[in-house]
Design a protein around this motif. Sequence first.
Motif, mmCIF file in Angstrom:
data_model
loop_
_atom_site.group_PDB
_atom_site.id
_atom_site.type_symbol
_atom_site.label_atom_id
_atom_site.label_comp_id
_atom_site.label_asym_id
_atom_site.label_seq_id
_atom_site.Cartn_x
_atom_site.Cartn_y
_atom_site.Cartn_z
ATOM 1 N N GLU A 184 0.947 -1.144 -0.096
ATOM 2 C CA GLU A 184 -0.002 0.053 0.127
ATOM 3 C C GLU A 184 1.030 1.258 0.056
ATOM 4 O OE1 GLU A 184 -2.966 1.897 3.212
ATOM 5 O OE2 GLU A 184 -3.687 -0.225 2.440
ATOM 6 N N GLY A 185 0.540 2.341 -0.956
ATOM 7 C CA GLY A 185 1.388 3.397 -0.832
ATOM 8 C C GLY A 185 2.278 3.456 -2.247
ATOM 9 N N ARG A 186 2.657 2.212 -2.745
ATOM 10 C CA ARG A 186 3.416 2.173 -3.705
ATOM 11 C C ARG A 186 2.943 1.857 -5.077
ATOM 12 N NH1 ARG A 186 8.848 -1.303 -1.371
ATOM 13 N NH2 ARG A 186 9.041 0.049 0.740
ATOM 14 N N ILE A 187 1.533 2.232 -5.159
ATOM 15 C CA ILE A 187 0.756 2.333 -6.471
ATOM 16 C C ILE A 187 0.430 3.523 -6.878
ATOM 17 C CG2 ILE A 187 -1.373 1.234 -7.583
ATOM 18 C CD1 ILE A 187 -1.028 -1.260 -5.679
ATOM 19 N N ALA A 188 0.550 3.953 -8.043
ATOM 20 C CA ALA A 188 0.215 5.334 -8.338
ATOM 21 C C ALA A 188 -0.715 5.330 -9.470
ATOM 22 C CB ALA A 188 1.574 5.959 -8.774
ATOM 23 N N LYS A 189 -1.751 5.976 -9.485
ATOM 24 C CA LYS A 189 -2.710 6.064 -10.571
ATOM 25 C C LYS A 189 -2.541 7.185 -11.311
ATOM 26 C CE LYS A 189 -6.601 3.166 -8.264
ATOM 27 N NZ LYS A 189 -6.187 2.085 -9.354
ATOM 28 N N VAL A 190 -1.962 7.229 -12.490
ATOM 29 C CA VAL A 190 -1.584 8.547 -13.234
ATOM 30 C C VAL A 190 -2.905 8.815 -14.137
ATOM 31 C CG1 VAL A 190 0.111 9.291 -15.090
ATOM 32 C CG2 VAL A 190 0.740 7.437 -13.375
ATOM 33 N N THR A 191 -3.055 10.153 -14.022
ATOM 34 C CA THR A 191 -4.213 10.751 -14.758
ATOM 35 C C THR A 191 -3.789 12.195 -15.620
ATOM 36 O OG1 THR A 191 -4.785 12.362 -12.664
ATOM 37 C CG2 THR A 191 -6.160 10.014 -12.932
ATOM 38 N N ALA A 192 -4.599 12.660 -16.240
ATOM 39 C CA ALA A 192 -4.455 13.843 -17.059
ATOM 40 C C ALA A 192 -4.619 14.759 -15.974
ATOM 41 C CB ALA A 192 -5.225 13.957 -18.365
ATOM 42 N N ARG A 193 -3.670 16.121 -16.226
ATOM 43 C CA ARG A 193 -3.931 17.374 -15.555
ATOM 44 C C ARG A 193 -5.179 18.122 -16.227
ATOM 45 N NH1 ARG A 193 1.328 17.444 -16.174
ATOM 46 N NH2 ARG A 193 1.488 19.407 -17.581
ATOM 47 N N PHE A 194 -5.150 18.103 -17.498
ATOM 48 C CA PHE A 194 -6.256 18.720 -18.101
ATOM 49 C C PHE A 194 -6.747 18.065 -19.189
ATOM 50 C CE2 PHE A 194 -2.633 21.691 -17.182
ATOM 51 C CZ PHE A 194 -3.317 22.369 -16.236
ATOM 52 N N PRO A 195 -8.132 18.058 -19.340
ATOM 53 C CA PRO A 195 -9.054 17.084 -20.256
ATOM 54 C C PRO A 195 -8.257 17.654 -21.637
ATOM 55 C CG PRO A 195 -10.315 18.053 -18.686
ATOM 56 C CD PRO A 195 -9.177 18.734 -18.620
ATOM 57 N N GLY A 196 -8.406 16.300 -22.576
ATOM 58 C CA GLY A 196 -8.041 16.478 -24.140
ATOM 59 C C GLY A 196 -7.723 15.343 -24.690
ATOM 60 N N PRO A 197 -7.701 15.278 -26.012
ATOM 61 C CA PRO A 197 -7.335 14.141 -26.777
ATOM 62 C C PRO A 197 -5.824 13.629 -26.450
ATOM 63 C CG PRO A 197 -7.399 15.858 -28.220
ATOM 64 C CD PRO A 197 -7.781 16.475 -26.987
ATOM 65 N N ILE A 218 -0.607 14.755 -24.018
ATOM 66 C CA ILE A 218 -2.104 14.970 -24.047
ATOM 67 C C ILE A 218 -2.255 16.478 -24.594
ATOM 68 C CG2 ILE A 218 -4.106 15.369 -22.884
ATOM 69 C CD1 ILE A 218 -3.063 12.553 -22.738
ATOM 70 N N GLU A 219 -3.125 16.886 -25.583
ATOM 71 C CA GLU A 219 -3.400 18.174 -25.902
ATOM 72 C C GLU A 219 -4.603 18.695 -25.172
ATOM 73 O OE1 GLU A 219 -5.442 20.455 -29.875
ATOM 74 O OE2 GLU A 219 -4.201 18.618 -30.310
ATOM 75 N N SER A 220 -4.376 19.774 -24.346
ATOM 76 C CA SER A 220 -5.117 20.372 -23.667
ATOM 77 C C SER A 220 -6.314 21.016 -24.449
ATOM 78 C CB SER A 220 -4.505 21.541 -22.580
ATOM 79 O OG SER A 220 -5.612 22.276 -21.741
ATOM 80 N N ASN A 221 -7.487 20.919 -24.010
ATOM 81 C CA ASN A 221 -8.797 21.500 -24.512
ATOM 82 C C ASN A 221 -8.723 23.003 -24.222
ATOM 83 O OD1 ASN A 221 -9.613 19.128 -25.648
ATOM 84 N ND2 ASN A 221 -11.026 18.461 -23.945
ATOM 85 N N LEU A 222 -8.229 23.310 -23.126
ATOM 86 C CA LEU A 222 -8.260 24.820 -22.575
ATOM 87 C C LEU A 222 -6.979 25.604 -23.505
ATOM 88 C CD1 LEU A 222 -8.788 24.307 -18.904
ATOM 89 C CD2 LEU A 222 -10.515 24.683 -20.670
ATOM 90 N N SER A 223 -5.929 25.097 -23.706
ATOM 91 C CA SER A 223 -4.717 25.893 -24.370
ATOM 92 C C SER A 223 -4.350 25.382 -25.567
ATOM 93 C CB SER A 223 -3.670 25.790 -23.249
ATOM 94 O OG SER A 223 -3.159 24.379 -23.108
ATOM 95 N N LEU A 224 -5.025 24.341 -25.865
ATOM 96 C CA LEU A 224 -4.691 23.807 -27.467
ATOM 97 C C LEU A 224 -3.141 23.556 -27.520
ATOM 98 C CD1 LEU A 224 -7.199 25.722 -29.572
ATOM 99 C CD2 LEU A 224 -7.591 23.663 -28.409
ATOM 100 N N THR A 225 -2.511 23.328 -26.324
ATOM 101 C CA THR A 225 -1.056 22.921 -26.339
ATOM 102 C C THR A 225 -0.860 21.573 -25.634
ATOM 103 O OG1 THR A 225 -0.761 23.897 -24.158
ATOM 104 C CG2 THR A 225 -0.440 25.307 -26.009
#
Length: 416
Positions: A184-197, A218-225
């Motif tokens: 326990e504590g040695r598993i990381a669930k990695v998510t996107a910081r900002f939504p996008g394709p 990931i291409e951010s839907n907000l900044s398009l970067t």
Amino acid sequence: MHRIAGALALTLLLAACGGPSESDSHAEGGHGEHAETQQPAKGEHGGRLLEKDGYTVELGIAEDGAPPRFQAWLYRDGKPLPPSAGSVEVRLKRLGNIAENHALKAQADGSLMAATVVGEPHSFDVDVVANVDGTNLRWTYPSYEGRTAIPAKIAQDAGIRVATAGAGTIADEHEVQGLLTPIEGRIAKVTARFPGPVRRLTVNAGDTVRAGQALASIESNLSLTTYTVASPISGVVLARNAAVGSVASDAAPLFEVADLSSLWVDLHVFGSDAQHIRAGVPVEITRLSDGATAQTTLERVLPGTATASQSTVARATIANADGLWRPGSAVKARITVDQQPAALVVPLAALQTFRDWDVVFVRVGDTYEVRPVELGKRDAQRVEVLSGLKPGDQVVVEQSYLVKADIEKSGASHDH
């Protein structure tokens, strides 16, 4: 099939080398090495007749409901003599040049009997010294049982191995089942910081990654970067839940990364066994896939009860540097609760049964002989020997059944 083949191979090897055969194996009290070709004459009491110069000593071993002791009857010219007419002493030489003397005294029933017990096996070279009516008499003969000779090369080729009997420990052990899980504590669930394709994926499930390594773009839907998603820890990618072109969100994990360099072993302990198990005791974990083992220490006994199995969970940690211990795999474990010293122990593999005895086989030179033993405590690997063996004896610990088979093939007897 393996045992039958081994016994057959030993028989063939002995035959090829001119080893003991059935035709030369019978003697009074048994069979085996240097045994006589004919049964000795027996007297009216069932004992062996020893005759010289008109005198006869009938010698047997009394075993009717009492510890075995030598018993003798005296005769002159075939007629019984009172026990006061003479004296008899039986001097024995056991395997390993061990001397043993038995002096017989007159009894009210007309015989002479020793006060000393003749220990098993009744296998020895016999020297009978008597004086009847002032005449000194002596006889020597072999009387072997539970004994055989196997040349060293044949024993080696058959896989017969010996070890020195000595002190050891007997463990109080509990065999349990368990499951490997990530810590326990040695598993990381990695998510996107900002939504996008998802524009790019650089790793797959099963890949080893280091902390900070890029996993996806990931291409951010907000900044398009485009920004990089990196692993927060070093470990192994357990799951990849994304595809190029799919839309990532900050709610669903893209990857699951775990540090598997060490794992928890959750062991399930049932019933009263749980009351004897405490943190700090040694544990041996066995991998079911290939039998590999790992030594560790029990870290804790969890306070709750597993709902599905109603077991108590005891937890240990094992190192997994090679990655061959896999999360989710079932394992078996041996928890050693206590260890008690014992003056004399032998491996369980040394034990055999012979007639109605528990026995081991002792080797002296190329000769092997049965030793009835009284056993004490035992664990999964060894057993305590209370009597019948002494420290330093060379005991057969591998392929002992081959020695037993060679002794029994000529029909061991116990006729005194």
